[in-house]
Design a protein around this motif. Structure first.
Motif, PDB file in Angstrom:
ATOM      1  N   LEU A   1      38.612  -2.363  65.050  1.00 28.87           N
ATOM      2  CA  LEU A   1      39.139  -3.667  64.628  1.00 28.87           C
ATOM      3  C   LEU A   1      38.318  -4.797  65.251  1.00 28.87           C
ATOM      4  O   LEU A   1      37.958  -5.769  64.568  1.00 28.87           O
ATOM      5  N   ALA A   2      38.017  -4.671  66.533  1.00 30.74           N
ATOM      6  CA  ALA A   2      37.213  -5.700  67.197  1.00 30.74           C
ATOM      7  C   ALA A   2      35.848  -5.838  66.525  1.00 30.74           C
ATOM      8  O   ALA A   2      35.363  -6.962  66.291  1.00 30.74           O
ATOM      9  N   LEU A   3      35.213  -4.732  66.201  1.00 33.30           N
ATOM     10  CA  LEU A   3      33.896  -4.778  65.558  1.00 33.30           C
ATOM     11  C   LEU A   3      33.986  -5.331  64.143  1.00 33.30           C
ATOM     12  O   LEU A   3      33.096  -6.063  63.691  1.00 33.30           O
ATOM     13  N   ALA A   4      35.066  -4.989  63.427  1.00 34.87           N
ATOM     14  CA  ALA A   4      35.231  -5.524  62.072  1.00 34.87           C
ATOM     15  C   ALA A   4      35.407  -7.030  62.084  1.00 34.87           C
ATOM     16  O   ALA A   4      34.955  -7.726  61.162  1.00 34.87           O
ATOM     17  N   GLU A   5      36.029  -7.548  63.117  1.00 33.97           N
ATOM     18  CA  GLU A   5      36.263  -8.991  63.222  1.00 33.97           C
ATOM     19  C   GLU A   5      35.093  -9.732  63.854  1.00 33.97           C
ATOM     20  O   GLU A   5      35.089 -10.964  63.881  1.00 33.97           O
ATOM     21  N   HIS A   6      34.112  -9.015  64.372  1.00 32.96           N
ATOM     22  CA  HIS A   6      32.942  -9.623  65.016  1.00 32.96           C
ATOM     23  C   HIS A   6      31.678  -8.981  64.440  1.00 32.96           C
ATOM     24  O   HIS A   6      31.044  -8.122  65.076  1.00 32.96           O
ATOM     25  N   PRO A   7      31.281  -9.371  63.223  1.00 35.24           N
ATOM     26  CA  PRO A   7      30.152  -8.700  62.551  1.00 35.24           C
ATOM     27  C   PRO A   7      28.849  -8.776  63.321  1.00 35.24           C
ATOM     28  O   PRO A   7      28.030  -7.853  63.223  1.00 35.24           O
ATOM     29  N   GLU A   8      28.627  -9.837  64.080  1.00 36.79           N
ATOM     30  CA  GLU A   8      27.378  -9.927  64.836  1.00 36.79           C
ATOM     31  C   GLU A   8      27.333  -8.861  65.925  1.00 36.79           C
ATOM     32  O   GLU A   8      26.282  -8.248  66.173  1.00 36.79           O
ATOM     33  N   GLN A   9      28.470  -8.608  66.580  1.00 37.75           N
ATOM     34  CA  GLN A   9      28.508  -7.549  67.596  1.00 37.75           C
ATOM     35  C   GLN A   9      28.386  -6.174  66.944  1.00 37.75           C
ATOM     36  O   GLN A   9      27.751  -5.266  67.499  1.00 37.75           O
ATOM     37  N   GLN A  10      28.977  -6.011  65.775  1.00 39.60           N
ATOM     38  CA  GLN A  10      28.816  -4.761  65.035  1.00 39.60           C
ATOM     39  C   GLN A  10      27.336  -4.528  64.710  1.00 39.60           C
ATOM     40  O   GLN A  10      26.828  -3.403  64.846  1.00 39.60           O
ATOM     41  N   ARG A  11      26.644  -5.607  64.333  1.00 35.66           N
ATOM     42  CA  ARG A  11      25.210  -5.495  64.033  1.00 35.66           C
ATOM     43  C   ARG A  11      24.433  -5.086  65.277  1.00 35.66           C
ATOM     44  O   ARG A  11      23.504  -4.258  65.206  1.00 35.66           O
ATOM     45  N   ARG A  12      24.794  -5.628  66.430  1.00 36.69           N
ATOM     46  CA  ARG A  12      24.086  -5.304  67.679  1.00 36.69           C
ATOM     47  C   ARG A  12      24.242  -3.828  68.023  1.00 36.69           C
ATOM     48  O   ARG A  12      23.309  -3.184  68.516  1.00 36.69           O
ATOM     49  N   LEU A  13      25.425  -3.285  67.764  1.00 35.26           N
ATOM     50  CA  LEU A  13      25.642  -1.867  68.022  1.00 35.26           C
ATOM     51  C   LEU A  13      24.836  -1.016  67.042  1.00 35.26           C
ATOM     52  O   LEU A  13      24.212  -0.017  67.413  1.00 35.26           O
ATOM     53  N   ARG A  14      24.806  -1.422  65.777  1.00 35.13           N
ATOM     54  CA  ARG A  14      24.071  -0.662  64.755  1.00 35.13           C
ATOM     55  C   ARG A  14      22.568  -0.669  65.023  1.00 35.13           C
ATOM     56  O   ARG A  14      21.882   0.332  64.803  1.00 35.13           O
ATOM     57  N   SER A  15      22.071  -1.798  65.497  1.00 33.22           N
ATOM     58  CA  SER A  15      20.631  -1.938  65.686  1.00 33.22           C
ATOM     59  C   SER A  15      20.128  -1.282  66.965  1.00 33.22           C
ATOM     60  O   SER A  15      18.921  -1.121  67.149  1.00 33.22           O
ATOM     61  N   GLY A  16      21.039  -0.909  67.854  1.00 37.32           N
ATOM     62  CA  GLY A  16      20.647  -0.359  69.144  1.00 37.32           C
ATOM     63  C   GLY A  16      20.496  -1.410  70.220  1.00 37.32           C
ATOM     64  O   GLY A  16      20.188  -1.094  71.374  1.00 37.32           O
ATOM     65  N   GLU A  17      20.704  -2.684  69.867  1.00 40.33           N
ATOM     66  CA  GLU A  17      20.618  -3.755  70.873  1.00 40.33           C
ATOM     67  C   GLU A  17      21.694  -3.576  71.931  1.00 40.33           C
ATOM     68  O   GLU A  17      21.492  -3.913  73.106  1.00 40.33           O
ATOM     69  N   ALA A  18      22.849  -3.056  71.521  1.00 42.22           N
ATOM     70  CA  ALA A  18      23.934  -2.753  72.448  1.00 42.22           C
ATOM     71  C   ALA A  18      24.050  -1.239  72.557  1.00 42.22           C
ATOM     72  O   ALA A  18      24.175  -0.545  71.540  1.00 42.22           O
ATOM     73  N   ALA A  19      23.982  -0.713  73.779  1.00 36.84           N
ATOM     74  CA  ALA A  19      24.092   0.728  73.987  1.00 36.84           C
ATOM     75  C   ALA A  19      25.529   1.174  73.766  1.00 36.84           C
ATOM     76  O   ALA A  19      26.473   0.464  74.141  1.00 36.84           O
ATOM     77  N   PRO A  20      25.742   2.349  73.181  1.00 39.04           N
ATOM     78  CA  PRO A  20      27.116   2.808  72.941  1.00 39.04           C
ATOM     79  C   PRO A  20      27.975   2.864  74.193  1.00 39.04           C
ATOM     80  O   PRO A  20      29.155   2.497  74.153  1.00 39.04           O
TER      81      PRO A  20
END
Length: 433
Positions: free
Chosen positions: A284-303
């Protein structure tokens, strides 16, 4: 202390629309340790009231001071157990204190000479030994396969999916069943028992009522009889037919029947509901924050780092109760022996004295000293397994799901204890039914 009105954070209905951030902020800023009335609500009788602890530093202090703030004295739920049930609930490790036998903390409530506040340390060591490195590796592989299967099936259903019913409920439940060694045909029982215990305040889970018409505590011996009978049967089966699972290890570990029953209860409820609550909360948090979701998808944010921030943002447990063993002072408030002291995990996780811009989701936040798994001697025993499951699920979702957004309001659990989601509709980009 401030003379401003003290916000109510007791009513379970407050949490049906999300965390009451304004109330938490008021408490942290003006009433860091506040008296909360414990009125009759949702059919449950009133209680004597409690101290609510809102700031991160005070929450950590309480959790790290079991000789002053006891789990054993009145157990760990806000509502007092029936006095006749208290010896029963004290058999659970969660409701014991890590003090030497006969040397409990000072004061008249829980510190009388010779008083036995439980075998917390021995029990915790026994369970820790059941989680061997090899078992962890095999569990990780099985969890990854399950995540792939559930996510792929969810994507195939169409452009909108309820992530709770399609993925996260089964993911948490089936992982737990594998870990415990519960036969496939019995796995639905785990969900039934979990919902009975954690959803007891929710109108969708009407309480069982006793002969007097009052709700029966879901943690009472009468309500846990079926679960405990099953735990004994499963342990006996595992002694005859050992497997590579935690119940086999516990059944052979020298625990008596009462300890085995309580461990099965603790692992079933806490082990299931921690991931069952945290997983959809993170999506839910990622769905409401698309930029953070993008960072996770791109590898900019480590799992791994992302999971910690999602746990901070959506803690699976809202609060835990302790009981003062002697007169003391906490954040300027005089707390009396026998007073209930309730730490608010969800408030502590947003304390700007500890977290910069706490209402900004930042998947690269580091350090991140959230208290979603508690702190001190009662820090969640299954935290490692919960983190592992959440990391694996987000890694597989990154590979298998397209970008997603909310497709409607989530339905939340009515509870002042569990921060649960009953439904989470997500719209999957580029997916057609």
């Amino acid at each position: 202390m401030s003379t401003a009105p003290v916000p109510d954070v007791f009513d379970p209905r407050l949490y049906a629309s999300g965390l009451p951030h304004f109330a938490f902020r008021e408490l942290r800023d003006r009433h860091p340790v506040s008296w909360q009335d414990e009125y009759e609500v949702l059919g449950w009788p009133p209680g004597p009231g409690f101290w609510a602890v809102a700031r991160h530093a005070d929450v950590v202090h309480v959790l790290k001071a079991p000789r002053t703030y006891s789990s054993w004295t009145g157990a760990t739920q806000i509502r007092d157990p029936d006095p006749a049930d208290l010896p029963f609930v004290r058999r659970m490790m969660l409701n014991q204190d890590p003090c030497p036998r006969g040397t409990a903390g000072p004061g008249p409530v829980a510190g009388a000479a010779g008083e036995d506040r439980g075998d917390h340390g021995r029990l915790r060591r026994l369970v820790s030994r059941a989680f061997t490195p090899g078992r962890v590796d095999r569990f990780t592989s099985a969890a990854r396969t399950r995540a792939r299967e559930l996510l792929a099936a969810a994507r195939a259903t169409g452009p909108v999916v309820d992530l709770v019913t399609a993925v996260t409920d089964d993911y948490a439940l089936l992982n737990l069943a594998d870990l415990l060694g519960v036969p496939e045909g019995d796995r639905g029982l785990l969900l039934t028992w979990t919902e009975r215990v954690t959803g007891y305040q929710d109108p969708d889970e009407p309480p069982v009522r006793g002969a007097d018409g009052r709700p029966v505590n879901p943690r009472s011996p009468a309500m846990l009889k079926e679960m405990f009978e099953y735990a004994r049967e499963l342990a006996a089966y595992k002694r005859r037919n050992p497997g590579d699972d935690v119940m086999t290890a516990l059944a052979a570990g020298g625990l008596h029947d009462g300890e085995l029953e309580m461990f099965f209860f603790l692992l079933t409820v806490a082990g299931n509901d921690t991931v069952r609550s945290a997983a959809p909360g993170g999506f839910l948090a990622l769905a409401e924050h698309p930029e953070q979701q993008r960072r996770l998808r791109s590898g900019e944010a480590a799992p791994d780092t992302a999971v910690e921030e999602l746990l901070r943002w959506h803690p699976p447990v809202l609060s835990f109760r302790r009981t003062a063993t002697h007169d003391t002072t906490l954040a300027g408030q005089d707390v009396r022996a026998g007073d209930k002291v309730v730490v608010l995990h969800a408030s502590a996780n947003y304390d700007d004295r500890v977290f910069g811009s706490p209402h900004r989701l930042d998947l690269t936040r580091n350090p991140n000293p959230h208290v979603s798994f508690g702190d001190g001697p009662h820090v969640c025993l299954g935290a490692h397994f919960a983190r592992l499951q959440l990391r694996v699920l987000h890694e597989e979702a990154r590979a298998l799901l397209p970008p997603y957004a909310t497709a409607g309001e989530p339905r939340r659990l009515v509870s002042n204890f569990i921060n649960g989601l009953k439904s989470l509709p997500l719209a999957l980009a580029g997916t057609h039914g």
